[in-house]
Design a protein around this motif. Sequence first.
Motif, short mmCIF file in Angstrom:
data_model
loop_
_atom_site.label_atom_id
_atom_site.label_comp_id
_atom_site.label_asym_id
_atom_site.label_seq_id
_atom_site.Cartn_x
_atom_site.Cartn_y
_atom_site.Cartn_z
N PRO A 194 33.04 42.43 -48.99
CA PRO A 194 31.98 43.57 -49.10
C PRO A 194 31.32 43.29 -47.64
N LYS A 195 30.86 44.49 -46.80
CA LYS A 195 30.26 44.33 -45.64
C LYS A 195 28.81 44.61 -45.93
N PRO A 196 28.10 43.82 -45.41
CA PRO A 196 26.68 44.18 -45.56
C PRO A 196 26.00 45.46 -45.04
N GLU A 197 24.96 46.09 -45.71
CA GLU A 197 24.34 47.17 -45.13
C GLU A 197 24.37 47.22 -43.70
N GLU A 198 24.82 48.23 -43.19
CA GLU A 198 24.62 48.27 -41.59
C GLU A 198 23.56 49.33 -41.45
N LYS A 199 22.68 48.46 -40.46
CA LYS A 199 21.28 49.17 -39.75
C LYS A 199 21.47 50.41 -38.65
N LEU A 200 21.22 51.53 -39.02
CA LEU A 200 21.71 52.48 -38.30
C LEU A 200 20.71 52.75 -37.01
N PRO A 201 21.21 53.00 -36.08
CA PRO A 201 19.94 53.34 -34.81
C PRO A 201 19.16 54.32 -35.20
#
Length: 151
Positions: free
Chosen positions: A74-81
Amino acid sequence: MLDDLFIAPDKNGEGEEAGARPSIPFDYLSVADELHSGRIKVSAAEYREAGADLATEFAALLDHAKLVLAGEEPKPEEKLPPIDPEAIAVELGLNQPKQVADFGRMRRSFAFANHPDRVAPHLRQRAMIRMQVANMLIDEAKRRALAGARR
């Protein structure tokens, strides 16, 4: 059916049971009778609240199970620009006075890093919004710089 799983038949032929019996006896019919008797009261709000939490947890569990079955981590939560104009203005450096020639370079460098064709597919819509906001901010700053130079 569940009782059959708890009380497994003699499979090894030595008289020992293959499965362990539950330590607390459980009568499914008495639990069902208790639930349907009306003695247990749950408000509609509590029921909806619990259901919403369970639905969210179940969806997250299902997504995690799909990743595990596919062999992916599972990928960590991606911070959106950010897409708010103030944050983009700070990113562009518009808080400092600029020469008219600087705005073209600023636009190109922002597009190089944020153009929708250069980002991941799931970020393209957000990148398009960021580009529109950045272009609007640069055009407005350029107009102000030109108006200031004419005075």
